[in-house]
Motif scaffolding. Structure first.
Motif, PDB file in Angstrom:
ATOM      1  N   CYS A 109      -0.369   9.750   5.013  1.00  0.00           N
ATOM      2  CA  CYS A 109      -0.734   8.349   4.549  1.00  0.00           C
ATOM      3  C   CYS A 109       0.239   7.290   5.058  1.00  0.00           C
ATOM      4  O   CYS A 109      -0.237   6.347   5.774  1.00  0.00           O
ATOM      5  CB  CYS A 109      -0.595   8.628   2.952  1.00  0.00           C
ATOM      6  SG  CYS A 109      -1.066   6.904   2.339  1.00  0.00           S
ATOM      7  N   LEU A 124      -0.639  -5.152  -5.632  1.00  0.00           N
ATOM      8  CA  LEU A 124      -2.025  -5.317  -4.843  1.00  0.00           C
ATOM      9  C   LEU A 124      -3.033  -6.188  -5.425  1.00  0.00           C
ATOM     10  O   LEU A 124      -3.627  -7.007  -4.722  1.00  0.00           O
ATOM     11  CB  LEU A 124      -2.527  -3.707  -4.687  1.00  0.00           C
ATOM     12  CG  LEU A 124      -1.771  -3.026  -3.813  1.00  0.00           C
ATOM     13  CD1 LEU A 124      -2.227  -1.545  -3.873  1.00  0.00           C
ATOM     14  CD2 LEU A 124      -1.610  -3.431  -2.333  1.00  0.00           C
ATOM     15  N   LYS A 160     -13.645   0.617  -2.911  1.00  0.00           N
ATOM     16  CA  LYS A 160     -12.585   0.338  -3.710  1.00  0.00           C
ATOM     17  C   LYS A 160     -12.788   0.095  -5.278  1.00  0.00           C
ATOM     18  O   LYS A 160     -12.154   0.428  -6.073  1.00  0.00           O
ATOM     19  CB  LYS A 160     -12.219  -1.357  -3.059  1.00  0.00           C
ATOM     20  CG  LYS A 160     -10.979  -1.757  -3.887  1.00  0.00           C
ATOM     21  CD  LYS A 160     -10.318  -2.981  -3.095  1.00  0.00           C
ATOM     22  CE  LYS A 160      -9.188  -3.680  -4.128  1.00  0.00           C
ATOM     23  NZ  LYS A 160      -8.790  -5.016  -3.409  1.00  0.00           N
ATOM     24  N   TYR A 207       0.741  -1.163  -0.072  1.00  0.00           N
ATOM     25  CA  TYR A 207       0.023  -0.037  -0.034  1.00  0.00           C
ATOM     26  C   TYR A 207       1.023   1.434   0.010  1.00  0.00           C
ATOM     27  O   TYR A 207       0.472   2.257  -0.676  1.00  0.00           O
ATOM     28  CB  TYR A 207      -0.877  -0.112   1.133  1.00  0.00           C
ATOM     29  CG  TYR A 207      -2.189  -0.961   1.244  1.00  0.00           C
ATOM     30  CD1 TYR A 207      -3.116  -0.465   0.140  1.00  0.00           C
ATOM     31  CD2 TYR A 207      -2.471  -1.798   1.649  1.00  0.00           C
ATOM     32  CE1 TYR A 207      -4.417  -1.174   0.195  1.00  0.00           C
ATOM     33  CE2 TYR A 207      -3.614  -2.681   1.643  1.00  0.00           C
ATOM     34  CZ  TYR A 207      -4.428  -2.271   0.763  1.00  0.00           C
ATOM     35  OH  TYR A 207      -5.730  -3.230   0.517  1.00  0.00           O
ATOM     36  N   ILE A 223      -5.995   4.592   1.533  1.00  0.00           N
ATOM     37  CA  ILE A 223      -5.597   4.507   0.049  1.00  0.00           C
ATOM     38  C   ILE A 223      -6.776   5.347  -0.634  1.00  0.00           C
ATOM     39  O   ILE A 223      -6.492   6.106  -1.689  1.00  0.00           O
ATOM     40  CB  ILE A 223      -5.329   3.117  -0.395  1.00  0.00           C
ATOM     41  CG1 ILE A 223      -3.822   2.687   0.225  1.00  0.00           C
ATOM     42  CG2 ILE A 223      -5.100   3.229  -2.101  1.00  0.00           C
ATOM     43  CD1 ILE A 223      -2.661   3.710  -0.011  1.00  0.00           C
ATOM     44  N   PRO A 274      -5.957   0.352   5.624  1.00  0.00           N
ATOM     45  CA  PRO A 274      -5.185   0.774   4.735  1.00  0.00           C
ATOM     46  C   PRO A 274      -5.986   0.877   3.144  1.00  0.00           C
ATOM     47  O   PRO A 274      -5.709   1.921   2.619  1.00  0.00           O
ATOM     48  CB  PRO A 274      -4.602  -0.791   4.322  1.00  0.00           C
ATOM     49  CG  PRO A 274      -4.839  -1.706   5.134  1.00  0.00           C
ATOM     50  CD  PRO A 274      -5.833  -1.142   6.246  1.00  0.00           C
ATOM     51  N   GLY A 275      -7.356   0.161   3.425  1.00  0.00           N
ATOM     52  CA  GLY A 275      -8.063   0.576   1.969  1.00  0.00           C
ATOM     53  C   GLY A 275      -8.900   1.742   2.243  1.00  0.00           C
ATOM     54  O   GLY A 275      -8.836   2.542   1.138  1.00  0.00           O
ATOM     55  N   TYR A 313       2.280   2.000  -3.219  1.00  0.00           N
ATOM     56  CA  TYR A 313       1.441   2.258  -4.376  1.00  0.00           C
ATOM     57  C   TYR A 313       1.002   3.818  -3.992  1.00  0.00           C
ATOM     58  O   TYR A 313       1.003   4.702  -5.262  1.00  0.00           O
ATOM     59  CB  TYR A 313      -0.015   1.421  -3.979  1.00  0.00           C
ATOM     60  CG  TYR A 313      -1.449   2.073  -4.933  1.00  0.00           C
ATOM     61  CD1 TYR A 313      -1.065   2.205  -6.285  1.00  0.00           C
ATOM     62  CD2 TYR A 313      -2.450   2.657  -4.370  1.00  0.00           C
ATOM     63  CE1 TYR A 313      -2.158   2.613  -6.972  1.00  0.00           C
ATOM     64  CE2 TYR A 313      -3.228   3.293  -4.818  1.00  0.00           C
ATOM     65  CZ  TYR A 313      -3.110   3.136  -6.438  1.00  0.00           C
ATOM     66  OH  TYR A 313      -4.398   3.688  -6.908  1.00  0.00           O
ATOM     67  N   LEU A 328      -1.088   4.452   7.938  1.00  0.00           N
ATOM     68  CA  LEU A 328      -0.647   2.920   7.669  1.00  0.00           C
ATOM     69  C   LEU A 328       0.202   2.333   8.689  1.00  0.00           C
ATOM     70  O   LEU A 328      -0.216   1.153   9.236  1.00  0.00           O
ATOM     71  CB  LEU A 328       0.182   2.754   6.365  1.00  0.00           C
ATOM     72  CG  LEU A 328      -0.728   3.069   4.979  1.00  0.00           C
ATOM     73  CD1 LEU A 328       0.265   3.044   3.865  1.00  0.00           C
ATOM     74  CD2 LEU A 328      -1.887   2.135   4.799  1.00  0.00           C
ATOM     75  N   GLN A 365       0.414  -1.319  -8.398  1.00  0.00           N
ATOM     76  CA  GLN A 365      -1.100  -1.846  -8.235  1.00  0.00           C
ATOM     77  C   GLN A 365      -1.393  -3.211  -8.783  1.00  0.00           C
ATOM     78  O   GLN A 365      -2.167  -3.739  -8.335  1.00  0.00           O
ATOM     79  CB  GLN A 365      -1.820  -0.613  -9.270  1.00  0.00           C
ATOM     80  CG  GLN A 365      -3.342  -0.930  -9.452  1.00  0.00           C
ATOM     81  CD  GLN A 365      -4.112  -0.669  -8.309  1.00  0.00           C
ATOM     82  OE1 GLN A 365      -4.242   0.301  -7.878  1.00  0.00           O
ATOM     83  NE2 GLN A 365      -4.427  -1.795  -7.853  1.00  0.00           N
TER      84      GLN A 365
END
Length: 252
Positions: free
Chosen positions: A119, A244, A223, A91, A133, A129-130, A94, A123, A241
């Motif tokens: 950010c 992920l 998401k 994360y 982000i 984390p979702g 990203y 984390l 990405q």
């Protein structure tokens, strides 16, 4: 000229046999590339300063707008917890790659230094984390000029309450009222709770994000919608990405 800046390492690459080049997001000098001589050597005193996510004060020489050469540095936060955890590292990577690819040097500065720092801190503190982000992605879209229209119909301009519209069009860039839904048949359905959170994201600063308890189905909606906006509006192919996506595919 000698520069002294607070910065976060967003990219690090090998250069030659023993050197590294890092890109740092600084608080007052935009994005800067810095050559760190001998960083790959075992006894290098500068090796730690080249690690991804590291926040430090960097002192470097630079002529004009070219590559700088590191003179010294002092770490304020190593963020080693992020590098030691596979999911958190994914994360965080990203977030760094997104900023590096989307924003030009002149678009970065104090605001984006603070947003990225918030950010990474969030984390590391164990916040979702979702959600972190998704909020970060919203800030990126807004800064790049692609922030979605979530208060009124993107087509006719009709003001919409959270219950008026459950359809959002990533292709058109916002919500659609009932009369305009036919303009984008693949538009995505969205629950009132998810729409409310998205509207909150457009106004919320990452530094003000507390611990948020969001149901799994709502997180899945957010998401999917934010991924659709990012793909449709920015169209980036990011290594982080893809990683992920692979983690999600294998249930990590």
């Amino acid at each position: 000229m000698l520069y002294r800046v607070e910065g976060i390492v967003i990219r690090s690459m090998d250069y030659g046999e023993g050197n590294k080049i890092i890109t740092i997001c600084t608080e007052n000098a935009g994005k800067v590339g810095v050559l760190v001589r001998g960083a790959k050597k075992v006894k290098s005193r500068h090796a730690a300063l080249t690690q991804l996510f590291t926040t430090a004060e960097y002192v470097f020489f630079r002529n004009g707008t070219g590559l700088g050469t590191l003179n010294s540095g002092e770490i304020s936060s190593s963020h080693h917890v992020l590098r030691q955890d596979l999911i958190l590292a994914a994360y965080a990577s990203y977030a760094c790659e997104l900023l590096d690819r989307v924003l030009h040097d002149e678009e970065t500065g104090s605001f984006w230094f603070q947003q990225l720092k918030a950010c990474l801190d969030a984390l590391e503190e164990g916040k979702d984390p979702g959600i972190i982000i998704n909020l970060y992605e919203m800030k990126i879209l807004q800064t790049a000029g692609y922030g979605p229209e979530l208060l009124s119909c993107i087509s006719c301009g009709k003001d919409l309450s959270e219950d008026d519209s459950s359809v959002v069009s990533p292709r058109l860039g916002g919500v659609l009222c009932r009369s305009c839904r036919h303009l984008d048949p693949p538009a995505m359905k969205l629950s009132p709770k998810s729409l409310k959170l998205l509207r909150l994201f457009t106004r919320l600063d990452l530094r003000r994000l507390g611990h948020v308890d969001v149901k799994e189905e709502t997180k899945a909606e957010l998401k999917a919608v934010m991924r659709a906006f990012m793909d449709m509006q920015l169209g980036l192919n990011l290594k982080s990405q893809s990683f992920l996506d692979q983690m999600e595919k294998y249930g990590l």
